[in-house]
Each structure stands twice: as C-alpha cells, then as structure tokens.
Design a protein around this motif. Structure first.
Motif, PDB file in Angstrom:
ATOM      1  N   UNK A 336       0.764  -1.058  -0.479  1.00  0.00           N
ATOM      2  CA  UNK A 336      -0.316  -0.008  -0.262  1.00  0.00           C
ATOM      3  C   UNK A 336       1.024   1.281  -0.297  1.00  0.00           C
ATOM      4  N   UNK A 337       1.748   1.485   1.375  1.00  0.00           N
ATOM      5  CA  UNK A 337       2.953   2.909   1.153  1.00  0.00           C
ATOM      6  C   UNK A 337       3.118   3.284   0.377  1.00  0.00           C
ATOM      7  N   UNK A 338       3.512   1.811  -1.278  1.00  0.00           N
ATOM      8  CA  UNK A 338       4.520   1.212  -2.045  1.00  0.00           C
ATOM      9  C   UNK A 338       4.133   2.470  -3.410  1.00  0.00           C
ATOM     10  N   UNK A 339       2.653   2.455  -3.059  1.00  0.00           N
ATOM     11  CA  UNK A 339       1.625   1.923  -3.897  1.00  0.00           C
ATOM     12  C   UNK A 339       1.404   3.871  -4.342  1.00  0.00           C
ATOM     13  N   UNK A 340       0.410   4.279  -2.531  1.00  0.00           N
ATOM     14  CA  UNK A 340       0.417   5.700  -2.337  1.00  0.00           C
ATOM     15  C   UNK A 340       1.940   6.552  -2.094  1.00  0.00           C
ATOM     16  N   UNK A 341       3.515   5.833  -2.537  1.00  0.00           N
ATOM     17  CA  UNK A 341       4.552   6.819  -2.332  1.00  0.00           C
ATOM     18  C   UNK A 341       4.609   7.506  -0.694  1.00  0.00           C
ATOM     19  N   UNK A 342       4.512   6.331  -0.570  1.00  0.00           N
ATOM     20  CA  UNK A 342       4.452   7.223   0.890  1.00  0.00           C
ATOM     21  C   UNK A 342       6.096   7.144   1.304  1.00  0.00           C
ATOM     22  N   UNK A 343       6.575   7.203   1.929  1.00  0.00           N
ATOM     23  CA  UNK A 343       8.640   6.825   2.114  1.00  0.00           C
ATOM     24  C   UNK A 343       8.049   6.771   3.575  1.00  0.00           C
ATOM     25  N   UNK A 344       7.651   7.309   4.520  1.00  0.00           N
ATOM     26  CA  UNK A 344       7.809   6.943   5.773  1.00  0.00           C
ATOM     27  C   UNK A 344       7.016   5.703   6.377  1.00  0.00           C
ATOM     28  N   UNK A 345       5.990   5.890   5.572  1.00  0.00           N
ATOM     29  CA  UNK A 345       5.093   3.856   5.709  1.00  0.00           C
ATOM     30  C   UNK A 345       5.910   2.660   5.332  1.00  0.00           C
ATOM     31  N   UNK A 346       6.163   3.302   3.394  1.00  0.00           N
ATOM     32  CA  UNK A 346       7.408   2.031   2.940  1.00  0.00           C
ATOM     33  C   UNK A 346       8.169   2.145   3.681  1.00  0.00           C
ATOM     34  N   UNK A 347       8.948   2.938   4.596  1.00  0.00           N
ATOM     35  CA  UNK A 347      10.837   2.371   4.906  1.00  0.00           C
ATOM     36  C   UNK A 347       9.722   1.862   6.716  1.00  0.00           C
ATOM     37  N   UNK A 348       8.856   2.373   7.608  1.00  0.00           N
ATOM     38  CA  UNK A 348       9.206   1.130   8.901  1.00  0.00           C
ATOM     39  C   UNK A 348       8.489  -0.126   8.136  1.00  0.00           C
ATOM     40  N   UNK A 349       7.740  -0.128   7.181  1.00  0.00           N
ATOM     41  CA  UNK A 349       7.451  -1.771   7.002  1.00  0.00           C
ATOM     42  C   UNK A 349       8.954  -2.504   6.332  1.00  0.00           C
ATOM     43  N   UNK A 350       9.793  -2.021   5.500  1.00  0.00           N
ATOM     44  CA  UNK A 350      10.950  -2.442   5.284  1.00  0.00           C
ATOM     45  C   UNK A 350      11.717  -2.827   6.652  1.00  0.00           C
ATOM     46  N   UNK A 351      11.260  -2.072   7.491  1.00  0.00           N
ATOM     47  CA  UNK A 351      12.409  -1.947   9.045  1.00  0.00           C
ATOM     48  C   UNK A 351      11.886  -3.344   9.329  1.00  0.00           C
ATOM     49  N   UNK A 352      10.901  -3.193   9.583  1.00  0.00           N
ATOM     50  CA  UNK A 352      10.058  -5.157  10.430  1.00  0.00           C
ATOM     51  C   UNK A 352       9.862  -5.964   9.499  1.00  0.00           C
ATOM     52  N   UNK A 353       9.946  -6.173   8.630  1.00  0.00           N
ATOM     53  CA  UNK A 353       9.966  -6.922   7.209  1.00  0.00           C
ATOM     54  C   UNK A 353      11.537  -7.797   7.766  1.00  0.00           C
ATOM     55  N   UNK A 354      12.733  -6.520   7.359  1.00  0.00           N
ATOM     56  CA  UNK A 354      14.439  -6.560   7.449  1.00  0.00           C
ATOM     57  C   UNK A 354      14.151  -7.108   9.113  1.00  0.00           C
ATOM     58  N   UNK A 355      13.730  -7.070  10.409  1.00  0.00           N
ATOM     59  CA  UNK A 355      13.897  -7.556  11.633  1.00  0.00           C
ATOM     60  C   UNK A 355      13.221  -9.126  11.421  1.00  0.00           C
ATOM     61  N   UNK A 356      12.771  -9.190  10.691  1.00  0.00           N
ATOM     62  CA  UNK A 356      11.785 -10.524  10.237  1.00  0.00           C
ATOM     63  C   UNK A 356      12.634 -11.520   9.841  1.00  0.00           C
ATOM     64  N   UNK A 357      13.053 -10.932   8.753  1.00  0.00           N
ATOM     65  CA  UNK A 357      14.366 -11.986   7.763  1.00  0.00           C
ATOM     66  C   UNK A 357      15.330 -12.247   8.333  1.00  0.00           C
ATOM     67  N   UNK A 358      16.126 -11.101   9.404  1.00  0.00           N
ATOM     68  CA  UNK A 358      17.091 -11.130   9.828  1.00  0.00           C
ATOM     69  C   UNK A 358      16.684 -12.784  11.026  1.00  0.00           C
ATOM     70  N   UNK A 359      15.857 -12.505  12.250  1.00  0.00           N
ATOM     71  CA  UNK A 359      15.377 -13.957  13.129  1.00  0.00           C
ATOM     72  C   UNK A 359      14.938 -14.931  12.536  1.00  0.00           C
ATOM     73  N   UNK A 360      14.906 -14.952  10.755  1.00  0.00           N
ATOM     74  CA  UNK A 360      14.863 -15.850  10.316  1.00  0.00           C
ATOM     75  C   UNK A 360      15.979 -16.357   9.491  1.00  0.00           C
ATOM     76  N   UNK A 361      16.696 -16.060  10.170  1.00  0.00           N
ATOM     77  CA  UNK A 361      18.778 -16.023   9.201  1.00  0.00           C
ATOM     78  C   UNK A 361      18.350 -16.170   7.702  1.00  0.00           C
ATOM     79  N   UNK A 362      17.413 -15.107   7.643  1.00  0.00           N
ATOM     80  CA  UNK A 362      17.879 -14.668   5.959  1.00  0.00           C
ATOM     81  C   UNK A 362      18.484 -13.183   5.582  1.00  0.00           C
ATOM     82  N   UNK A 363      19.872 -13.391   5.621  1.00  0.00           N
ATOM     83  CA  UNK A 363      20.692 -12.457   5.876  1.00  0.00           C
ATOM     84  C   UNK A 363      20.556 -11.377   5.164  1.00  0.00           C
ATOM     85  N   UNK A 364      20.205 -12.440   4.189  1.00  0.00           N
ATOM     86  CA  UNK A 364      20.758 -11.209   2.610  1.00  0.00           C
ATOM     87  C   UNK A 364      19.388 -10.521   2.179  1.00  0.00           C
ATOM     88  N   UNK A 365      18.323 -11.055   2.274  1.00  0.00           N
ATOM     89  CA  UNK A 365      17.268 -10.749   2.498  1.00  0.00           C
ATOM     90  C   UNK A 365      17.649  -9.230   3.368  1.00  0.00           C
TER      91      UNK A 365
END
Length: 572
Positions: A336-365
């Motif tokens: 939704x954030x990318x579609x609306x070009x909302x940088x703030x929500x995009x960044x916070x969603x990516x931040x959450x996904x990065x934390x999840x990927x790290x926990x799953x040991x998906x280090x490249x992602x």
C-alpha cells in the motif's frame, strides 16, 4: 555561494530603494494633479488592499464609487482589475504605498484606523471574514479581530484547519494578555503552528503553553468536550517531546471527556494510549487499544492513519512471537505504501520485514531491506529510522562473523552530521542508549568483558525516557555478563523477575529469550537436566514461527547446549 547570496540581497535592496524613490513623484506629480474630491477618494481608500465601488462608498460617504473606479481605470490611474466583471480592484503596490504614506500625513492615524474599522464591518456584513479580520487588525481593534477569527475557524473541526498561514499571521499580532481569554484561538494558534510544519523541538513548550491556556479557559467555561480536545492536542505535543508518561496521562484523561461524536479526537487519543502502552511493553493493553483505533480509522476512511496503526500492530504481533503474522502485516502495508509513494510507511514496513528476515536467518534479505530503510531514512531525514537500520546492518555483519565491522558501524553513528546524529539530540536518549547496549552485546560476543563491565557501570539509571523494551534489553545484557562472570545465582534471580513481568504484559517473544537465558544459566551451573528442560520448551514454542537468530545469537554456549540435547532426544 555566500557571495552570490549577498550580491542578490544587495541588488534587491538597491532595487527597492530605487522604486521607493518614485513615491514622492506619485504625490507631487500624480496625486496633486487630481481634483480635491478625487484626492480625498484616493487617500481614504488607500487603507484597502482590494476594493469595490460599494466598499469605497462606505469609506468615502459618496455614492459614485463604481463610476469613479471605472473612470480611474480608463485614465490609467495605477488601478489593477482583480476580476473579469470590473467590480474589484487594487492599486499598484508602489502607488498604494505612496497614497498610504500621504494619508497618514494628511488624515492622521486615528482617521485611518476608523476607516479600517468601517471596512472591517462592511466585509463582515458581506461574510468576507478574512478581509474583515485583516481590516480589524489594521484598525488595531484586537477584540473585534479575535471575535472574527473565532467566527471563521470555529465552524469547522480543528484537524480540518486550512487557513494555516493566514491564521498564523493574524494571531501573531494579538497580545498574549488578550489571547488567553479566548481558548478557541489559543487552541487554533497551537494547531496552526504545528500544522505549518515549521515548528522545531525547542518551540514545542510554547505550543504546550498555548494549549494549557486553552484548557484552563475551557475549564472556566465548563466545556468538558473542549477540555478533551485540548488534552488530546497536548498529548500529541508530549509524544513529540518523548514525554511518554505525560502523553499517556493526557490521552487517558481526554478519552474520559470526549463525546462519541468527536471521532477524530477520540481516535487520536486512543492511538496515543496504544502507542504508550506498547512503549511500556504492555502488549495486551496496546493490542486492544490499537485494534480499536485501527477499526475506527478504517470506518472513518482515514487510510493513512490506518496504515500507521497497522504497522504498530505488526510490531505487537512480533513481540507476541507471531512472526509469520507480523511479516504478513508488514508486506500488506509495504504494498500500500509503495503504491501511495509514502516514504515513511514504506521505510517502517521494510524495517519490520528486515527484523523478521534477520530472525529467520535470511541475512541477505535482511541486509537489503535494512539498507533500503536506511536510504529512505536519509531522504526523509528520520534519525530513528537511520539508527535502527544501521544497527540491524551491524547485526547482520556480526552474524556473518564480522564483529569488528559491526562495532565500527555502531561507532559511526556517533559521527553522523549535526542535526542527524541521535547523539546530538537530547530527546533521543533511548536511541543513544540502544547504540551503546548493542555495542556491549557485540563486545560480549568477542569476550571483551571489561568493555561490557564499563558499559554496565556507566549506564544511566534514569529510565524515564527509555521504553520497556530497551530497559529489558539492557537487563538481559547484564544477565549475560553475570553468566559469563560465573554469577549464575544473581542471573537467575533477575531472569525469574523478568519472566514474570513479560508473562503478565504478554511479551511472548521476550519470554522465549528469557527462558533461553535461564537454560544457559542452568547449564553454566552444571544443572544439565533443568537446562535441557528449559531449552526444549523454547525450541517447541519457537519452531513453528521460524525463530533462528534467537538461538544463534547466543553463540558457542548455546551451540554446545543444543548439541547436548540431541542425544537425549534420540534416546527419548
């Protein structure tokens, strides 16, 4: 660049002086050449920024204003039409300035103020409130100007304020001694300052003072609903000041006063309560409040607020150890954030996904998502995003065995440019402490116990500004240090207390980490059976959600404990 700017300023000043030199010409060669009747007309109407024939008649006492303006336009007497009907006009700027100056000399200030007051009354009768307000201010009739401003802004909700720039210009001219008796204007003044986007942190106390004046005024009038509005607004200011306890108290107080029809204010207060509960680690309370706030914003059609609340729910699911659900939330908001070009929500969603990927040991992602978060954080000048993303990148480096690089990345946060560095901003004490605590975690991993001990001894005991998650993170670091130093008894006492607190608040992910450290403490104390029991409980609960780094980040001690469990499991 500085020389160019100075040259431009000098050129503008010179041009302005040259243009002002024409003013005496307008008086001696233009004004004096007119009939006395027209001179009086020009001088009396010079107080007006724009005028029609009817308005000119009001100020001059004549009945031929429209005809006079038409004649002036035909003769080229420095008149500019403002519409296609030939009804509204204004004088050219320099001519108007010359006429006003001459009017002050010939008619006097009292007469000019009286003319402006007449114009204000005329504009009000025509329901042209903005022009009526400006004329009242020009007449220096502050009480009248305040009443008119109140009529203009009082008919719409505060959050729908549109005349921000004009409102600021008007209210800045009214003395505080008068303003405090009009709570509606105090509240709108604060709103205009906040919504202007030009308020820096040092000016937030001034906003709170205006809102306190508004709240006191509403209390004197017995207006409970308006008190709730002012308290909600003050809670918003307190959030920006990182004054969490004050924000929570104000928002909770507002919720008891706001009527059901004040949906926007109710939703804002509810969101502040939910965010405050989340920062205090009260996951169950935060979940309930934010779920309700999200539903309310969705019903109101405010999808921007809904996305912001949804991101917070993602954080809650993560802390409830529902990692897959959190990941789904973050992906939904990211699309939704990318579609609306909302940088703030995009960044916070990516931040959450990065934390999840790290926990799953998906280090490249995790690395890719954290780097994109960092890039956006720089674009939108969000210090917290930049620091959080940088720390996650440091965790990725540490996970790859690059501990020194991870420490250097943390240290780089201290050298960020002024205005960006979290270390240069007192309100960001929580970020500063997190940087130091993460550094201590990496230092412990490379057995630099003396550095960790220095961090432990020097860390501030002033916990007012830091979140419960940061407080818990630091206490678990102390536990790890105690275990490394062979003091398992004190470590277990701390862990027992922390586990009870996490359980009561619904922090299930914290409980997994605490139980894991309990297993390590038991193993360090040669209590193998208890260690295996705790480890097996954590493995069973963590397996379905894909927790990996939870175990790997504990290093060789955890690896040895896991290997010790394998024979017993095979035997079972």
């Amino acid at each position: 660049m500085e020389k160019e700017e100075n040259g431009t300023a000098e050129m503008l000043l010179c041009t302005s002086c040259q243009l002002r030199a024409f003013c005496p010409y307008f008086v001696s060669e233009v004004l004096s050449a007119q009939s006395e009747s027209l001179q009086d007309f020009l001088l009396r109407t010079s107080v007006l920024k724009q005028f029609s024939g009817a308005l000119c008649d009001c100020l001059t006492g004549r009945h031929d204003g429209a005809q006079q303006l038409a004649e002036m336009e035909r003769s080229g007497l420095f008149l500019e039409a403002l519409d296609g009907t030939g009804e509204w006009f204004r004088y050219h700027a320099l001519f108007a300035e010359a006429m006003r100056t001459e009017a002050q000399h010939r008619l006097g200030e009292d007469t000019l103020r009286a003319l402006s007051a007449k114009a204000s009354s005329w504009f009000e009768a025509q329901r042209r409130f903005a022009e009526a307000i400006e004329a009242a201010l020009q007449a220096q009739d502050m009480p009248r100007a305040m009443v008119l401003i109140g009529q203009l802004v009082g008919a719409r909700p505060l959050h729908e304020l549109q005349e921000v720039h004009e409102l600021l210009l008007w209210l800045q001219q009214i003395p505080e001694a008068l303003l405090k008796y009009y709570p509606l204007l105090c509240q709108h003044y604060a709103a205009a300052l906040l919504f202007s986007g030009r308020v820096v942190s040092e000016e937030l106390p001034q906003l709170d003072k205006l809102l306190q004046m508004a709240e006191e005024g509403w209390r004197a009038m017995g207006d409970t609903s308006r008190i709730g509005e002012a308290q909600t607004f003050r809670a918003m200011i307190a959030v920006r000041q990182k004054a969490r306890q004050r924000a929570l108290a104000l928002a909770r107080g507002a919720l008891t006063r706001l009527p059901p029809e004040e949906k926007a204010w109710h939703n804002i207060s509810l969101g502040i309560v939910g965010i405050g509960a989340l920062q205090e680690g009260q996951i169950n309370i935060a979940h309930e409040a934010l779920q309700e706030a999200r539903a309310r914003w969705e019903a109101a059609g405010n999808f921007g607020a809904m996305c912001g609340i949804t991101l917070l729910l993602g954080k809650i699911y993560y802390e409830q150890a529902a990692v897959h659900k959190a990941e789904g939330i973050y992906r939904q908001v990211l699309a939704l954030a990318r579609g609306a070009e909302d940088g703030d929500d995009t960044a916070h969603a990516l931040q959450g996904l990065a934390a999840v990927a790290y926990e799953h040991n998906e280090l490249a992602a995790a690395e890719q998502q954290a780097q994109e978060t960092l890039d956006i954080g720089k674009q939108i000048a969000d210090t917290e995003l930049q620091v959080e993303a940088t720390l996650l990148l440091a965790h990725v480096e540490h996970a790859r065995g690059q501990s020194q690089a991870a420490l250097q990345r943390c240290a780089s946060l201290s050298s960020m440019p002024p205005g960006v560095s979290a270390l240069s901003q007192p309100l960001h004490a929580q970020i500063d402490r997190k940087i130091q605590a993460v550094q201590a975690r990496f230092q412990l991993a490379i057995d630099d116990h003396s550095a960790v001990q220095r961090w432990s001894t020097s860390r501030s005991q002033d916990d007012e500004q830091i979140s419960q998650f940061q407080r818990e993170y630091e206490e678990l670091m102390i536990v790890r240090l105690l275990i490394a130093q062979g003091d398992g008894g004190e470590a277990q006492e701390m862990l027992t207390r922390l586990r009870a607190e996490a359980c009561e608040a619904g922090r299930l992910r914290s409980m997994l980490e605490i139980q894991l450290l309990q297993a390590i403490a038991y193993a360090a104390g040669k209590q193998v059976k208890e260690a295996r029991q705790h480890l097996l409980i954590v493995l069973t609960q963590a397996h379905t959600e894909g927790f990996v780094r939870l175990f790997l980040d504990e290093g060789e001690t955890m690896a040895a404990l896991l290997y010790s469990l394998i024979p017993s499991q095979r035997h079972a």
